[in-house]
Design an enzyme around this catalytic site. Structure first.
Site, PDB file in Angstrom:
ATOM      1  N   ASP A 123       0.843  -1.191   0.000  1.00 10.87           N
ATOM      2  CA  ASP A 123       0.000   0.000   0.000  1.00 10.87           C
ATOM      3  C   ASP A 123       0.880   1.243   0.000  1.00 10.87           C
ATOM      4  O   ASP A 123       1.827   1.340   0.795  1.00 10.87           O
ATOM      5  CB  ASP A 123      -0.898  -0.010   1.237  1.00 10.87           C
ATOM      6  CG  ASP A 123      -2.023   1.004   1.143  1.00 10.87           C
ATOM      7  OD1 ASP A 123      -2.411   1.353   0.021  1.00 10.87           O
ATOM      8  OD2 ASP A 123      -2.517   1.436   2.196  1.00 10.87           O
TER       9      ASP A 123
ATOM     10  N   HIS B 258      -3.771  14.131   0.843  1.00  9.47           N
ATOM     11  CA  HIS B 258      -3.937  13.261   2.007  1.00  9.47           C
ATOM     12  C   HIS B 258      -2.713  13.322   2.914  1.00  9.47           C
ATOM     13  O   HIS B 258      -2.840  13.433   4.146  1.00  9.47           O
ATOM     14  CB  HIS B 258      -4.179  11.811   1.568  1.00  9.47           C
ATOM     15  CG  HIS B 258      -4.215  10.842   2.702  1.00  9.47           C
ATOM     16  ND1 HIS B 258      -5.203  10.834   3.650  1.00  9.47           N
ATOM     17  CD2 HIS B 258      -3.347   9.847   3.053  1.00  9.47           C
ATOM     18  CE1 HIS B 258      -4.972   9.880   4.543  1.00  9.47           C
ATOM     19  NE2 HIS B 258      -3.849   9.271   4.198  1.00  9.47           N
TER      20      HIS B 258
ATOM     21  N   GLU C 124     -10.461   3.954   4.009  1.00  7.27           N
ATOM     22  CA  GLU C 124      -9.596   4.705   3.114  1.00  7.27           C
ATOM     23  C   GLU C 124      -9.980   4.357   1.682  1.00  7.27           C
ATOM     24  O   GLU C 124      -9.935   3.185   1.292  1.00  7.27           O
ATOM     25  CB  GLU C 124      -8.111   4.399   3.350  1.00  7.27           C
ATOM     26  CG  GLU C 124      -7.591   4.935   4.673  1.00  7.27           C
ATOM     27  CD  GLU C 124      -6.076   4.844   4.787  1.00  7.27           C
ATOM     28  OE1 GLU C 124      -5.430   4.417   3.810  1.00  7.27           O
ATOM     29  OE2 GLU C 124      -5.540   5.197   5.845  1.00  7.27           O
TER      30      GLU C 124
ATOM     31  N   GLU D 130      -9.299   3.957  -2.006  1.00  5.78           N
ATOM     32  CA  GLU D 130      -8.082   3.752  -2.783  1.00  5.78           C
ATOM     33  C   GLU D 130      -8.383   3.051  -4.106  1.00  5.78           C
ATOM     34  O   GLU D 130      -9.444   2.443  -4.289  1.00  5.78           O
ATOM     35  CB  GLU D 130      -7.073   2.920  -1.986  1.00  5.78           C
ATOM     36  CG  GLU D 130      -6.761   3.497  -0.611  1.00  5.78           C
ATOM     37  CD  GLU D 130      -5.539   2.869   0.047  1.00  5.78           C
ATOM     38  OE1 GLU D 130      -4.786   2.155  -0.656  1.00  5.78           O
ATOM     39  OE2 GLU D 130      -5.338   3.094   1.251  1.00  5.78           O
TER      40      GLU D 130
ATOM     41  N   ASP E 199      -8.928   0.348   2.300  1.00  4.65           N
ATOM     42  CA  ASP E 199      -7.867  -0.007   3.247  1.00  4.65           C
ATOM     43  C   ASP E 199      -8.342   0.360   4.655  1.00  4.65           C
ATOM     44  O   ASP E 199      -8.025   1.413   5.189  1.00  4.65           O
ATOM     45  CB  ASP E 199      -6.585   0.748   2.886  1.00  4.65           C
ATOM     46  CG  ASP E 199      -5.465   0.496   3.876  1.00  4.65           C
ATOM     47  OD1 ASP E 199      -5.405  -0.610   4.440  1.00  4.65           O
ATOM     48  OD2 ASP E 199      -4.658   1.415   4.102  1.00  4.65           O
TER      49      ASP E 199
ATOM     50  N   ARG F  22      -7.220   3.687  13.505  1.00  7.61           N
ATOM     51  CA  ARG F  22      -6.303   4.816  13.661  1.00  7.61           C
ATOM     52  C   ARG F  22      -5.616   4.840  15.027  1.00  7.61           C
ATOM     53  O   ARG F  22      -4.460   5.258  15.132  1.00  7.61           O
ATOM     54  CB  ARG F  22      -7.053   6.129  13.446  1.00  7.61           C
ATOM     55  CG  ARG F  22      -7.675   6.289  12.078  1.00  7.61           C
ATOM     56  CD  ARG F  22      -6.635   6.262  10.979  1.00  7.61           C
ATOM     57  NE  ARG F  22      -7.229   6.579   9.683  1.00  7.61           N
ATOM     58  CZ  ARG F  22      -6.590   6.525   8.537  1.00  7.61           C
ATOM     59  NH1 ARG F  22      -5.317   6.145   8.511  1.00  7.61           N
ATOM     60  NH2 ARG F  22      -7.185   6.824   7.403  1.00  7.61           N
TER      61      ARG F  22
ATOM     62  N   GLN G 220      -3.029   2.050  14.994  1.00 10.05           N
ATOM     63  CA  GLN G 220      -1.991   2.462  14.043  1.00 10.05           C
ATOM     64  C   GLN G 220      -1.077   3.537  14.628  1.00 10.05           C
ATOM     65  O   GLN G 220       0.154   3.469  14.495  1.00 10.05           O
ATOM     66  CB  GLN G 220      -2.652   2.972  12.764  1.00 10.05           C
ATOM     67  CG  GLN G 220      -1.684   3.454  11.700  1.00 10.05           C
ATOM     68  CD  GLN G 220      -2.406   4.072  10.504  1.00 10.05           C
ATOM     69  OE1 GLN G 220      -3.632   4.076  10.431  1.00 10.05           O
ATOM     70  NE2 GLN G 220      -1.639   4.594   9.567  1.00 10.05           N
TER      71      GLN G 220
ATOM     72  N   LYS H  87      -3.713  -2.042  10.329  1.00 15.39           N
ATOM     73  CA  LYS H  87      -4.105  -2.198   8.924  1.00 15.39           C
ATOM     74  C   LYS H  87      -4.390  -3.650   8.540  1.00 15.39           C
ATOM     75  O   LYS H  87      -5.180  -3.920   7.637  1.00 15.39           O
ATOM     76  CB  LYS H  87      -2.975  -1.688   8.019  1.00 15.39           C
ATOM     77  CG  LYS H  87      -2.651  -0.209   8.173  1.00 15.39           C
ATOM     78  CD  LYS H  87      -3.593   0.650   7.384  1.00 15.39           C
ATOM     79  CE  LYS H  87      -3.071   2.068   7.246  1.00 15.39           C
ATOM     80  NZ  LYS H  87      -3.943   2.902   6.406  1.00 15.39           N
TER      81      LYS H  87
ATOM     82  N   THR I 235      -8.488  -5.806   4.323  1.00 16.89           N
ATOM     83  CA  THR I 235      -8.432  -4.894   3.184  1.00 16.89           C
ATOM     84  C   THR I 235      -9.443  -5.402   2.169  1.00 16.89           C
ATOM     85  O   THR I 235      -9.356  -6.560   1.741  1.00 16.89           O
ATOM     86  CB  THR I 235      -7.036  -4.859   2.548  1.00 16.89           C
ATOM     87  OG1 THR I 235      -6.068  -4.476   3.528  1.00 16.89           O
ATOM     88  CG2 THR I 235      -6.999  -3.886   1.384  1.00 16.89           C
TER      89      THR I 235
ATOM     90  N   GLU J 282      -9.521  12.547   7.899  1.00 11.05           N
ATOM     91  CA  GLU J 282      -9.499  13.896   7.341  1.00 11.05           C
ATOM     92  C   GLU J 282     -10.852  14.584   7.456  1.00 11.05           C
ATOM     93  O   GLU J 282     -10.935  15.752   7.857  1.00 11.05           O
ATOM     94  CB  GLU J 282      -9.073  13.841   5.874  1.00 11.05           C
ATOM     95  CG  GLU J 282      -7.685  13.269   5.655  1.00 11.05           C
ATOM     96  CD  GLU J 282      -7.485  12.841   4.216  1.00 11.05           C
ATOM     97  OE1 GLU J 282      -7.023  13.681   3.430  1.00 11.05           O
ATOM     98  OE2 GLU J 282      -7.814  11.682   3.881  1.00 11.05           O
TER      99      GLU J 282
END
Length: 396
Positions: A113, A120, A183, A185, A217, A221, A224, A237, A241, A342
């Site tokens: 990834d 971002h 996420e 992607e 993904d 948080r 992480q 993570k 996925t 975000e």
């Protein structure tokens, strides 16, 4: 089966798309199929009937043998499919999409990834380093990435269990993640492998990459953030996925090619030469049916061709079925940001959904759905397969 195959010329899954997948009917064996409108074409049965030279590549349940055959085989089969579908296709080889179960279309060999969106990376830097530089010194010199866990890549529609782990809040705590995120992607699936020691040049991208998928993904948080320093993501993570069930061939995206954004830092020679390697893919993300973001993939600073060149520049080999993802896609406007990290600014600014509920991060029961389109011939958009997942409570 169905009586008549009627797919409009402007259907987003019409002749210009033709993504490949793996399907089964009524608990039967998995087969390779192609989506055409609201139907699934049994490619293995068609290949046998027409005695295609490449029929043996579709004998199994996944796309790996076909992907490994290379660009000439991909082009021949696509031309044969388009010709047969444009004529008078036999409805006996089709099954309505509603009557099939979809499976992971490829056997994923490795998963990497990246972190390729400048917006971002800038947002994340401002959130976590408010008094420092938003971008770290290496970011505009190389496509930053990490090696993920191939064994937990799951097909769209698979539920995702809220992970448990260790985090600090404010003391070191163990339990279900409180900051589960999505996420948005775009992923790229490798067909043709390489030997150890070989490098893939930017110009050779299309000789190795078979097609494109959508990727969610999923990210815890809090887990992480606690584990990342000093090495990088692991448990935050690796729990899941999600990827779309349909792999859109690169050839379907010829009309979506664009120049990447202007770069203000010169790249090293092995990353140069991707002037038309960007892709104009428009993504939409919903939570519980409410649109929360529309990230534009055309804004990505690092292209997939550069990512593959960087991934192999040290001589690391490619395997058929390797999946590498772009990293979160975020545009310059707030409604184009591709994660709740975000959109809620790390929990400071809750996002309001259509029913009045608010989210800083995902709640149990939330269904996240990502869809995407790209320009096709004659201005008719083509679709990528959706990626869908529902959050289930942690197992404690």
């Amino acid at each position: 089966m169905t009586d008549v195959i009627d797919v409009a010329a402007d259907h987003p899954f019409g002749l210009s798309a033709l993504p490949y997948g793996s399907f089964s009917v009524g608990g039967g064996p998995r087969r390779v199929g192609v989506r055409f409108g609201g139907y699934v074409l049994d490619v293995a049965a068609l290949a046998d009937r027409l005695r295609w030279a490449h029929a043996d590549l579709f004998a199994g349940p996944v796309l790996n043998p076909f992907m490994a055959a290379g660009p000439d085989a991909w082009a021949t089969v696509r031309a044969d499919l388009r010709g047969w579908l444009a004529a008078d296709p036999d409805p006996d080889l089709f099954t309505p999409l509603a009557d099939v179960a979809l499976h992971l279309p490829v056997e994923v060999a490795d998963y990497v990834d990246f972190y390729a969106s400048e917006q971002h990376a800038t947002n994340a830097g401002r959130i976590f380093r408010p008094s420092g530089e938003a971008l770290l010194p290496n970011w505009k010199h190389l496509p930053v990435g990490y090696h993920g866990r191939a064994g937990t890549v799951v097909v769209s529609g698979t539920d995702v269990t809220r992970p448990v782990g260790q985090f600090r809040d404010p003391e070191v705590t163990f339990g279900p993640s409180r900051r589960l995120d999505f996420e948005a992607e775009v992923g790229f699936v490798v067909g043709v492998p390489t030997a150890m020691g070989d490098r893939v040049a930017v110009a050779d991208f299309e000789r190795h990459v078979f097609g494109v998928v959508l990727v969610n993904d999923w990210s815890a948080r809090d887990i992480q953030a606690w584990e990342t320093v000093p090495l990088g993501p692991l448990l935050g993570k690796s729990f899941a996925t999600s990827m779309s069930a349909w792999v859109l061939p690169l050839a379907a995206l010829d009309h979506a090619r664009v120049a990447p954004p202007a770069r203000d830092v010169p790249v090293l020679p092995y990353l140069a030469g991707d002037d038309r390697a960007g892709l104009d893919i428009a993504i939409e993300v919903t939570i519980g049916g409410h649109v929360v973001s529309r990230p534009p993939f055309a804004t990505m600073y690092w292209t997939a061709a550069q990512q593959l060149a960087h991934l192999t520049v040290n001589g690391a080999s490619l395997r058929t079925g390797d999946l590498f993802a772009s990293g979160t896609v975020s545009g310059p406007d707030r409604d184009q940001w591709g994660s709740l990290l975000e959109l809620s600014w790390n929990g400071r600014d809750p996002v309001t959904l259509a029913d009045g509920a608010t989210r800083t991060f995902l709640a149990d029961g939330d269904e996240v759905v990502m869809t995407a389109t790209a320009p096709g011939p004659g201005g008719v958009p083509i679709a990528l397969g959706e990626v869908r997942g529902t959050v289930r409570p942690a197992q404690v």
